[in-house]
Design an enzyme around this catalytic site. Structure first.
Site, short mmCIF file in Angstrom:
data_model
loop_
_atom_site.label_atom_id
_atom_site.label_comp_id
_atom_site.label_asym_id
_atom_site.label_seq_id
_atom_site.Cartn_x
_atom_site.Cartn_y
_atom_site.Cartn_z
N SER A 1 11.33 -88.55 -112.64
CA SER A 1 10.91 -87.38 -111.83
C SER A 1 9.53 -87.63 -111.36
O SER A 1 8.56 -88.08 -112.13
CB SER A 1 11.17 -86.16 -112.48
N1 SAH Z 1 13.50 -86.27 -116.26
C1 SAH Z 1 14.37 -87.58 -116.09
C2 SAH Z 1 14.94 -87.56 -114.81
C3 SAH Z 1 16.17 -88.27 -114.82
S1 SAH Z 1 17.26 -88.09 -113.63
C4 SAH Z 1 13.01 -88.70 -115.68
O1 SAH Z 1 12.23 -88.18 -115.49
O2 SAH Z 1 13.31 -89.85 -116.11
C5 SAH Z 1 18.43 -87.55 -114.18
C6 SAH Z 1 19.19 -87.97 -115.31
O3 SAH Z 1 20.34 -87.15 -115.38
C7 SAH Z 1 19.96 -89.36 -114.75
O4 SAH Z 1 19.61 -90.36 -115.54
C8 SAH Z 1 21.64 -88.91 -114.74
O5 SAH Z 1 22.17 -90.05 -115.06
C9 SAH Z 1 21.59 -88.00 -115.66
N2 SAH Z 1 22.61 -87.18 -115.46
C10 SAH Z 1 23.58 -86.92 -114.45
N3 SAH Z 1 24.54 -85.94 -114.88
C11 SAH Z 1 24.48 -85.96 -116.25
C12 SAH Z 1 25.26 -85.20 -117.12
N4 SAH Z 1 26.30 -84.43 -116.67
N5 SAH Z 1 24.97 -85.39 -118.32
C13 SAH Z 1 23.91 -85.94 -118.83
N6 SAH Z 1 23.09 -86.70 -118.04
C14 SAH Z 1 23.33 -86.72 -116.77
#
Ligand code: SAH
Length: 243
Positions: free
Chosen positions: A87
């Site tokens: 993010s």
């Molecule tokens: N705050 C993180 C953002 C990652 S993007 C950063 O800065 O790196 C969002 C993440 O949510 C992705 O890695 C995706 O695989 C995960 N995700 C999507 N649906 C999900 C679910 N149902 N349960 C757990 N993780 C999930």
């Protein structure tokens, strides 16, 4: 001969002017991180000193592949593989500030991704439980968090829709992937007095802050955002939960 000497000296002087302190890569990245906090985060209205200090401390570049280190403190999201992104720093700071952490909290995070937001939460709360649906990302994040010395973080692979019942209730919940409705199991796992922040919507999403009070749930739409969709059970329809 004299010309060569003058030209050579000029080149050295110019090179030194470009990098006056002969910084190492780590020093250069730390300076970029400081500038990020000042120009992207404090300048846009984040005032919580603890949040600002955590953003200045956590090495965001370490959560990225090496070829992206130079861009680690730029003002935007970056790819981390598997179609996912780390993010934007400002959004990480904004969501964290909304949770109003003091250091005593047990926090649940859904969507570990790179692990960067997890590290920020680990700096500001007592314990962090984080769930990631893509195994490779979850394992990589857990390894980096361990390398950086975080011992108050627990990463689990799976669908976060139903939370982490064995560890509930939580003082705060942060969701980093967007469902089109607010998952009821996560509201149920929030402590009274607790706060939850999440993006809600399909293409157009709002960052929603939820507070669980003695009188009930208080919902507040904050700012428009763009997150990856929440996968798994969230994609099935839950008409009763629709906003
Ligand atoms: N705050 C993180 C953002 C990652 S993007 C950063 O800065 O790196 C969002 C993440 O949510 C992705 O890695 C995706 O695989 C995960 N995700 C999507 N649906 C999900 C679910 N149902 N349960 C757990 N993780 C999930």
């Amino acid at each position: 001969m004299a010309w060569h000497w003058i030209f050579g000296s000029l080149c050295v002087i110019l090179a030194m002017m470009g990098n006056p302190k002969h910084q190492s890569l780590e020093e250069w990245l730390a300076a970029r991180r400081k500038a990020m906090v000042r120009e992207q985060i404090a300048a846009r209205g984040i005032t919580d000193e603890r949040v600002l200090a955590a953003m200045e401390k956590v090495p965001r570049h370490r959560f990225l592949p090496k070829h992206l280190w130079e861009e680690a403190y730029d003002d935007g999201p970056l790819p981390i593989g598997y179609g996912q992104t780390i993010s934007q720093p400002y959004i990480v700071a904004y969501m964290t500030e909304q949770l109003a952490l003091t250091g005593e909290e047990k926090v649940l995070e859904i969507g570990t991704g790179s692990g960067y937001q997890t590290a920020i939460l680990a700096e500001l709360a007592k314990e962090v439980f984080s769930i990631e649906i893509v195994p490779e990302l979850g394992h990589r994040a857990a390894r980096i968090l361990k390398e950086l010395g975080y011992t108050n973080v627990h990463v689990r692979i799976g669908d976060g829709y139903r939370g982490w019942p064995e560890e509930a209730p939580f003082d705060a919940i942060l969701i980093a992937a967007a469902p089109d409705h607010i998952p009821q199991p996560l509201i149920d796992q929030l402590k009274e007095g607790g706060r939850m922040i999440l993006p809600v919507g399909d293409y157009y999403q709002d960052l929603v802050l939820i507070r669980k009070t003695a009188e009930g749930i208080v919902k507040e739409s904050k700012i428009p955002v763009r997150f990856v969709p929440m996968r798994g059970e969230a994609e099935q329809s839950h008409p009763t939960d629709k906003r």
